[in-house]
Design a protein around this motif. Structure first.
Motif, PDB file in Angstrom:
ATOM      1  N   LEU A   1       0.811  -1.225   0.000  1.00  0.00           N
ATOM      2  CA  LEU A   1       0.000   0.000   0.000  1.00  0.00           C
ATOM      3  C   LEU A   1       0.845   1.276   0.000  1.00  0.00           C
ATOM      4  N   MET A   2       0.197   2.362  -0.364  1.00  0.00           N
ATOM      5  CA  MET A   2       0.802   3.695  -0.268  1.00  0.00           C
ATOM      6  C   MET A   2       1.274   3.928   1.164  1.00  0.00           C
ATOM      7  N   GLY A   3       2.492   4.423   1.307  1.00  0.00           N
ATOM      8  CA  GLY A   3       2.970   4.763   2.646  1.00  0.00           C
ATOM      9  C   GLY A   3       3.718   3.649   3.353  1.00  0.00           C
TER      10      GLY A   3
ATOM     11  N   GLY B   1       6.469   2.551   2.482  1.00  0.00           N
ATOM     12  CA  GLY B   1       7.903   2.874   2.409  1.00  0.00           C
ATOM     13  C   GLY B   1       8.603   2.180   1.254  1.00  0.00           C
ATOM     14  N   LYS B   2       7.827   1.778   0.231  1.00  0.00           N
ATOM     15  CA  LYS B   2       8.442   1.055  -0.896  1.00  0.00           C
ATOM     16  C   LYS B   2       9.595   1.840  -1.505  1.00  0.00           C
ATOM     17  N   SER B   3       9.403   3.150  -1.679  1.00  0.00           N
ATOM     18  CA  SER B   3      10.450   3.945  -2.342  1.00  0.00           C
ATOM     19  C   SER B   3      11.640   4.195  -1.425  1.00  0.00           C
TER      20      SER B   3
ATOM     21  N   SER C   1       8.637   2.953 -10.088  1.00  0.00           N
ATOM     22  CA  SER C   1       7.805   2.881 -11.296  1.00  0.00           C
ATOM     23  C   SER C   1       6.936   4.134 -11.457  1.00  0.00           C
ATOM     24  N   ASP C   2       6.507   4.746 -10.346  1.00  0.00           N
ATOM     25  CA  ASP C   2       5.722   5.984 -10.461  1.00  0.00           C
ATOM     26  C   ASP C   2       6.555   7.090 -11.129  1.00  0.00           C
ATOM     27  N   ASP C   3       7.836   7.174 -10.751  1.00  0.00           N
ATOM     28  CA  ASP C   3       8.716   8.188 -11.376  1.00  0.00           C
ATOM     29  C   ASP C   3       8.875   7.900 -12.864  1.00  0.00           C
TER      30      ASP C   3
ATOM     31  N   SER D   1       2.449  14.564 -13.985  1.00  0.00           N
ATOM     32  CA  SER D   1       2.441  13.948 -12.655  1.00  0.00           C
ATOM     33  C   SER D   1       1.343  12.880 -12.606  1.00  0.00           C
ATOM     34  N   ILE D   2       1.461  11.964 -11.618  1.00  0.00           N
ATOM     35  CA  ILE D   2       0.439  10.925 -11.443  1.00  0.00           C
ATOM     36  C   ILE D   2      -0.932  11.593 -11.238  1.00  0.00           C
ATOM     37  N   ALA D   3      -0.945  12.650 -10.417  1.00  0.00           N
ATOM     38  CA  ALA D   3      -2.219  13.339 -10.146  1.00  0.00           C
ATOM     39  C   ALA D   3      -2.821  13.879 -11.443  1.00  0.00           C
TER      40      ALA D   3
ATOM     41  N   TYR E   1      -6.726   4.347 -17.550  1.00  0.00           N
ATOM     42  CA  TYR E   1      -5.637   4.759 -18.455  1.00  0.00           C
ATOM     43  C   TYR E   1      -4.297   4.688 -17.719  1.00  0.00           C
ATOM     44  N   PHE E   2      -4.297   5.171 -16.471  1.00  0.00           N
ATOM     45  CA  PHE E   2      -3.068   5.130 -15.665  1.00  0.00           C
ATOM     46  C   PHE E   2      -2.596   3.685 -15.487  1.00  0.00           C
ATOM     47  N   ARG E   3      -3.523   2.772 -15.181  1.00  0.00           N
ATOM     48  CA  ARG E   3      -3.154   1.367 -14.950  1.00  0.00           C
ATOM     49  C   ARG E   3      -2.539   0.742 -16.194  1.00  0.00           C
ATOM     50  N   ASP E   4      -3.056   1.128 -17.362  1.00  0.00           N
ATOM     51  CA  ASP E   4      -2.520   0.567 -18.600  1.00  0.00           C
ATOM     52  C   ASP E   4      -1.090   1.060 -18.838  1.00  0.00           C
TER      53      ASP E   4
ATOM     54  N   THR F   1       7.085  -0.309  -6.816  1.00  0.00           N
ATOM     55  CA  THR F   1       5.912  -0.094  -7.670  1.00  0.00           C
ATOM     56  C   THR F   1       4.860   0.723  -6.927  1.00  0.00           C
ATOM     57  N   GLY F   2       3.970   1.362  -7.670  1.00  0.00           N
ATOM     58  CA  GLY F   2       2.831   2.061  -7.060  1.00  0.00           C
ATOM     59  C   GLY F   2       1.916   1.026  -6.410  1.00  0.00           C
ATOM     60  N   GLY F   3       1.206   1.451  -5.364  1.00  0.00           N
ATOM     61  CA  GLY F   3       0.421   0.523  -4.546  1.00  0.00           C
ATOM     62  C   GLY F   3      -0.627  -0.306  -5.279  1.00  0.00           C
ATOM     63  N   GLY F   4      -1.115   0.196  -6.421  1.00  0.00           N
ATOM     64  CA  GLY F   4      -2.180  -0.544  -7.115  1.00  0.00           C
ATOM     65  C   GLY F   4      -1.669  -1.408  -8.255  1.00  0.00           C
ATOM     66  N   ALA F   5      -0.379  -1.318  -8.562  1.00  0.00           N
ATOM     67  CA  ALA F   5       0.161  -2.005  -9.740  1.00  0.00           C
ATOM     68  C   ALA F   5      -0.095  -3.510  -9.693  1.00  0.00           C
TER      69      ALA F   5
ATOM     70  N   THR G   1      -0.048  14.297  -2.786  1.00  0.00           N
ATOM     71  CA  THR G   1       0.166  13.973  -4.203  1.00  0.00           C
ATOM     72  C   THR G   1      -0.557  12.696  -4.638  1.00  0.00           C
ATOM     73  N   ARG G   2      -1.272  12.039  -3.704  1.00  0.00           N
ATOM     74  CA  ARG G   2      -1.871  10.749  -4.049  1.00  0.00           C
ATOM     75  C   ARG G   2      -3.369  10.918  -4.321  1.00  0.00           C
ATOM     76  N   PRO G   3      -3.763  10.788  -5.602  1.00  0.00           N
ATOM     77  CA  PRO G   3      -5.171  11.049  -5.950  1.00  0.00           C
ATOM     78  C   PRO G   3      -6.167  10.199  -5.181  1.00  0.00           C
ATOM     79  N   LEU G   4      -5.807   8.943  -4.866  1.00  0.00           N
ATOM     80  CA  LEU G   4      -6.791   8.067  -4.212  1.00  0.00           C
ATOM     81  C   LEU G   4      -7.065   8.462  -2.764  1.00  0.00           C
ATOM     82  N   LEU G   5      -6.250   9.358  -2.219  1.00  0.00           N
ATOM     83  CA  LEU G   5      -6.465   9.752  -0.811  1.00  0.00           C
ATOM     84  C   LEU G   5      -7.028  11.162  -0.677  1.00  0.00           C
TER      85      LEU G   5
ATOM     86  N   GLU H   1      -9.241  -4.977   0.387  1.00  0.00           N
ATOM     87  CA  GLU H   1      -9.452  -5.367  -1.020  1.00  0.00           C
ATOM     88  C   GLU H   1      -8.204  -5.966  -1.642  1.00  0.00           C
ATOM     89  N   ARG H   2      -7.048  -5.421  -1.275  1.00  0.00           N
ATOM     90  CA  ARG H   2      -5.825  -5.799  -1.977  1.00  0.00           C
ATOM     91  C   ARG H   2      -5.054  -6.940  -1.327  1.00  0.00           C
ATOM     92  N   GLU H   3      -5.380  -7.226  -0.079  1.00  0.00           N
ATOM     93  CA  GLU H   3      -4.637  -8.276   0.630  1.00  0.00           C
ATOM     94  C   GLU H   3      -4.602  -9.610  -0.108  1.00  0.00           C
TER      95      GLU H   3
HETATM   96  C1  S3P Z   1      -1.617   4.173  -5.979  1.00  0.00           C
HETATM   97  C2  S3P Z   1      -0.406   4.334  -5.345  1.00  0.00           C
HETATM   98  C3  S3P Z   1       0.553   5.384  -5.717  1.00  0.00           C
HETATM   99  C4  S3P Z   1       0.375   5.800  -7.187  1.00  0.00           C
HETATM  100  C5  S3P Z   1      -1.052   6.146  -7.471  1.00  0.00           C
HETATM  101  C6  S3P Z   1      -2.029   4.988  -7.150  1.00  0.00           C
HETATM  102  C7  S3P Z   1      -2.531   3.087  -5.530  1.00  0.00           C
HETATM  103  O1  S3P Z   1       1.871   4.938  -5.497  1.00  0.00           O
HETATM  104  O2  S3P Z   1       0.804   4.768  -8.047  1.00  0.00           O
HETATM  105  O3  S3P Z   1      -1.363   7.275  -6.710  1.00  0.00           O
HETATM  106  O4  S3P Z   1      -3.442   2.693  -6.295  1.00  0.00           O
HETATM  107  O5  S3P Z   1      -2.330   2.568  -4.401  1.00  0.00           O
HETATM  108  P1  S3P Z   1       2.541   4.754  -4.018  1.00  0.00           P
HETATM  109  O6  S3P Z   1       2.117   3.410  -3.507  1.00  0.00           O
HETATM  110  O7  S3P Z   1       3.999   4.788  -4.306  1.00  0.00           O
HETATM  111  O8  S3P Z   1       2.078   5.886  -3.181  1.00  0.00           O
END
Ligand code: S3P
Length: 184
Positions: free
Chosen positions: A24-26, A28-30, A47-49, A58-60, A70-73, A92-96, A131-135, A150-152
């Motif tokens: 998940l976001m936060g 500390g993956k990066s 991968s977000d960079d 930007s991701i936002a 579109y972002f996921r693709d 990777t981003g949290g939803g990848a 910077t995180r649109p989902l939050l 959902e993601r577990e």
């Molecule tokens: C997302 C996580 C973000 C980024 C985007 C969507 C997600 O990355 O890819 O905002 O769906 O959890 P981080 O996990 O690096 O914050």
């Protein structure tokens, strides 16, 4: 060379695939990933960079202009490219990992490490940036709890799980190296 660096060097030698961090976001993956790459003497890529660089947005902005699908693709394509040319550490981003194609690619080609973390710590860490649109719409504690539930089932397909706590990134990176050593 002390015992620790000899151990880390011996694990690094046995790592012949990229190490991919998911979670998940936060979690500390990066920041942990950067430290881990340094300790293993490998390259680090976020991968977000890479997505922002490829899109020149930007991701936002990508979420706002084109939407999440579109972002996921784009994320899938960028991660496929990074996996093909990389034996370092990829955050990777949290939803990848939730995307079926991206998850298969990662599980086939990488050493996948799920960084898990208590929701309270995630709320605190993600609250430092907007910077995180989902939050942006709703209560972060609720959103992160829902996403965790959902993601577990997907994250738990990773062969390695490490718990991140409120300590130095180096400690979590070391837990990952020890877990990779046991798994290889
Ligand atoms: C997302 C996580 C973000 C980024 C985007 C969507 C997600 O990355 O890819 O905002 O769906 O959890 P981080 O996990 O690096 O914050």
């Amino acid at each position: 060379m002390d015992d620790n660096s000899a151990f880390i060097g011996s694990v690094a030698q046995r790592i012949v695939r990229p190490v991919v961090l998911i979670g998940l976001m936060g979690t500390g993956k990066s920041s942990v990933g950067r430290k881990l790459a340094f300790m293993l003497d490998r390259e680090f890529i976020d991968s977000d960079d890479a997505i922002e660089e490829a899109a020149q947005q930007s991701i936002a902005e990508i979420f706002e202009t084109y939407g999440e699908a579109y972002f996921r693709d784009g994320e899938r394509r960028v991660i496929a490219r990074l996996l093909a040319g990389h034996t370092g550490v990829i955050a990777t981003g949290g939803g990848a990992f939730i995307n079926d194609d991206t998850r298969s690619l990662i599980l086939d080609q990488a050493i996948t490490v799920w960084i898990d973390c208590e929701i309270g710590i995630l709320v605190e860490r993600t609250g430092r940036k907007n910077t995180r649109p989902l939050l942006q719409n709703g209560d972060p504690h609720e959103i992160l709890s829902r996403l965790h539930a959902e993601r577990e089932p997907f994250y738990s397909q990773a062969p390695i799980r490490v718990e991140s706590r409120d300590g130095p990134h180096q400690d979590t990176a070391m837990l990952i190296i020890e877990a990779i050593d046991r798994w290889l």
